[in-house]
Scaffold this active site. Structure first.
Site, PDB file in Angstrom:
ATOM      1  CG  ASP A 338      25.190  19.112  32.457  1.00  0.00           C
ATOM      2  OD1 ASP A 338      26.089  18.655  31.716  1.00  0.00           O
ATOM      3  OD2 ASP A 338      24.941  18.642  33.575  1.00  0.00           O
ATOM      4  CD  GLU A 339      25.012  20.381  36.964  1.00  0.00           C
ATOM      5  OE1 GLU A 339      24.115  20.377  37.829  1.00  0.00           O
ATOM      6  OE2 GLU A 339      25.857  19.470  36.867  1.00  0.00           O
TER       7      GLU A 339
END
EC number: 3.2.1.52
Length: 548
Positions: A338-339
C-alpha cells in the site's frame, strides 16, 4: 488518519457540561449524576458471539468447583484441550473467593474430539455441539446432569469451552457457580473462516506479554487471526538471523522481538486456536530497513521506498521470508503493497535511469516489485496477501492465488471476487479501531458480503479484520481501544446473518454486548464502556458497568 472533528477532551467537556458535573471555581460538591440501576433480564441470553442454533429450558444447575474433565475420541486427550479446560476452570472459579460446599448438579465435563490432528490451517473446522442435560427427577434436582462438548477438531472444542464458560454465572447469595436455563443444546460454527485483528507493533512497541493478553482476549470473542503488523517505516523490531542488522531500525535496543519471542507468541496463539499472519510491507513503508542496511534505500534523500533497481532488495526480502517461514506456519503471509509513492524513485537519478532503460513508469516498477515479492513468498510455500492498491493498480497481473485486503472504503470486495480472487474486508470507515469516532454500532452492522449476491463469489470472501493501528496506542491504552468495538465485528464474523440482522440494532444486542464487556472486565481485560461517543473514553459518572 482522521479522528473526527472533536477531540476526546472536547467530547468529555460537553458531556460534563450537560450532566452538571462541572463545578464553579473553588467549589466542591457531590456529583449530580444519579446512580443507574441495572436489571439484567433473566429471560435474555447473554452469549457473545451468538451461537448459530440453540435451545434451552428453565432449570438452574450448580457446577462443582472441582469439575472433572473426561476426554473421549482420538483428539480428546490433546494437551491443548486439557490446558484449555484448566484455563477456563480457573477463569470461572477464581474470580470470586469462597464457594459453598455440598452436592452439585454438574461434576464432570465430557469432551469428545473426532480428530487428533492439531494442524491449524485456514478453514480448520471450528464447529462444536454443546449439550447440558437437565437434572430433574419428578421436579426435584436430584440426578447429576451431563455436560458434553463434541467437536471434529480440538479447535472446535476450544470454541465450545468458551461458550460453556459464558453460561457459568456466580451466584453471590449462594456462593455457587450456576448454569441457568438448562437443558441447553447448542450447535455452532463460524460464518467466516477468517476473523481477524490487526496489531501494529511498529508505531509503538508492545511487549510480548501485552501481545499475549490481546491474543487471550481475542479467544473470548472467537476471533481467530492475529495480523501481526510487525514492521513499518518507523521501526524494524524483529530479529532476522540472515540479516542481523535489520533490527538496528528498532526504536531502541529494548524494543525488539527475538526469534524466541516470535516462536513463543505463535505457540501461545495456537493453543487458543488463533493463527498469526505476519506482515512485511513492501516496497513502501520501508525506511526502517535502511538503518541497518543503507543500500536498501534508493538514496539518503529517498528512504521511504525500497530500491527497485537492486537485486539486494529482493535478496533481503527472501532472507526475511526464509527466516520467518521457520516461525510462522500459517499459510497466509501479508506483503503489504500500500501507499507506494513513485516520486521518490523519480527523484533518484540511478532509479530514473533504470526506469528509462526498462521503458517503465513508476507504476510499472511498482507492479514489478509487488509481483517479484509475490513470487518469493510463493516459493516459500506462502499464499500472498496484499493491500487493495495492488488490485486497484494492476489486478489482472496479480498471482491468481492472491488474497486482496480491502481498507480504503466499501465496494472493493465485490470487484475482487468478480475477478476470481479472494478478499478480506477491513473498510476503514467502519472497521478501523484507531478511528476513535466510529461507534460500536457501525462495527456491528458492517457486512462483508454487501454487494455480492452470487454464492460462488461470496465463498471467495474469507472474512474480515478490524485494524488496531498503533500511532496513538501503546501498552497504556491498546486494550481499551480494541474492546469492546472489536467484539461487535467478531459477532458479525462468527454468527449467522440471520442471527445478527433479524432484530437489527435493538436493546437485546446492546445489553448482550454490555454484558460481554463486563465479562471481559471480570477476566482482567480493560475494555472501555460500550456506549462511548468517543472510543476508550472513561465513564463520566457513577453507575453500573453493565449499563455504560
Amino acid at each position: 488518519m482522521p479522528f473526527g472533528a472533536f477531540t476526546a477532551l472536547h467530547l468529555l467537556l460537553i458531556a460534563l457540561l450537560f450532566s452538571g458535573v462541572l463545578l464553579p471555581a473553588g467549589g466542591r460538591k457531590r456529583s449530580g449524576l444519579r446512580r443507574s440501576t441495572v436489571r439484567l433480564d433473566d429471560s435474555s441470553i447473554y452469549l457473545w458471539p451468538l451461537p448459530k442454533q440453540y435451545s434451552h429450558g428453565s432449570q438452574t444447575l450448580t457446577v462443582d468447583p472441582d469439575i472433572a474433565l473426561e476426554a473421549r475420541g482420538p483428539g480428546g486427550s490433546s494437551a491443548i484441550v486439557s490446558e484449555a479446560f484448566d484455563r477456563y476452570k480457573n477463569l470461572v472459579f477464581k474470580q470470586q473467593a469462597g464457594y459453598a460446599g455440598g452436592d452439585h448438579d454438574i461434576a464432570k465435563l465430557i469432551v469428545v474430539v473426532a480428530s487428533e490432528n492439531d494442524t491449524l490451517q485456514l478453514g480448520v473446522n471450528e464447529s462444536y455441539t454443546l449439550y447440558i442435560r437437565g437434572a430433574s427427577d419428578g421436579g426435584r434436582l436430584s440426578i447429576v446432569s451431563e455436560v458434553s462438548i463434541e467437536a471434529n477438531t480440538i479447535y472446535g472444542a476450544l470454541r465450545g469451552l468458551e461458550t460453556l464458560s459464558q453460561l457459568c454465572i456466580y451466584n453471590y447469595d449462594t456462593k455457587t457457580i450456576e448454569v441457568h436455563k438448562a437443558p441447553w443444546f447448542i450447535q455452532d460454527e463460524p460464518r467466516f473462516s477468517y476473523r481477524g485483528l490487526l496489531l501494529d507493533t511498529s508505531r509503538h512497541f508492545l511487549p510480548v506479554n501485552i501481545i499475549k493478553q490481546v491474543i487471550e482476549s481475542m479467544s473470548y470473542a472467537k476471533l481467530n487471526v492475529l495480523h501481526w503488523h510487525i514492521i513499518d517505516e518507523e521501526s524494524f523490531p524483529l530479529e532476522v538471523p540472515t540479516y542481523p542488522n535489520l533490527w538496528e531500525g528498532s526504536y531502541t535496543k529494548w524494543e525488539r522481538y527475538t526469534v524466541e519471542d516470535a516462536y513463543e507468541i505463535v505457540d501461545f496463539a495456537k493453543r487458543r486456536g488463533i493463527h498469526i499472519m505476519a506482515e512485511i510491507d513492501v516496497p513502501g513503508h520501508a525506511e526502517s530497513w535502511g538503518v541497518g542496511y543503507p543500500a536498501l534505500w534508493p538514496s539518503r534523500n529517498c528512504t521511504e521506498t525500497l530500491d527497485v533497481t537492486k537485486n539486494f532488495s529482493f535478496e533481503v526480502i527472501s532472507g526475511i521470508l526464509t527466516d520467518m517461514r521457520k516461525i510462522f506456519p500459517f499459510e497466509l503471509f501479508h506483503l503489504g503493497g500500500d501507499e507506494v509513492h513513485g516520486d521518490c524513485w523519480l527523484s533518484t537519478p540511478h532509479v530514473k535511469e533504470w526506469l528509462n532503460q526498462h521503458n517503465m513508469t513508476t507504476n510499472d516498477a511498482y507492479q514489478y516489485f509487488v509481483l517479484r515479492a509475490q513470487d518469493i513468498a510463493i516459493a516459500h510455500n506462502w499464499t500472498p496477501v496484499n493491500w487493495e492498491e495492488t488490485f486497484n493498480s494492476f489486478g489482472e497481473k496479480l498471482n491468481p492465488h492472491t488474497v486482496v485486503h480491502n481498507w480504503l472504503g466499501p465496494g472493493v470486495c465485490p470487484k475482487v471476487v468478480a475477478k476470481g480472487l479472494r478478499c478480506i474486508a477491513s473498510n476503514q470507515g467502519v472497521w478501523y479501531l484507531d478511528h476513535l469516532d466510529i461507534p460500536w454500532e457501525d462495527f456491528y452492522t458492517s457486512e462483508p458480503l454487501e454487494g455480492i449476491n452470487v454464492t460462488s463469489q461470496q465463498e471467495l470472501v474469507l472474512g474480515g479484520e478490524v485494524c488496531m493501528w498503533g500511532e496513538t496506542t501503546d501498552t497504556s491504552d491498546v486494550q481499551q481501544t480494541i474492546w469492546p468495538r472489536a467484539a461487535a465485528a467478531a459477532e458479525r464474523l462468527w454468527s449467522s446473518i440471520e442471527a445478527t440482522s433479524a432484530g437489527g440494532l435493538n436493546d437485546t444486542v446492546l445489553h448482550r454486548l454490555q454484558y460481554f464487556r463486563g465479562l471481559l472486565n471480570h477476566r482482567g481485560v480493560p475494555a472501555a464502556p460500550v456506549t462511548n461517543r468517543y472510543a476508550r473514553q472513561p465513564p463520566i459518572g457513577p453507575g453500573s458497568c453493565f449499563s455504560q
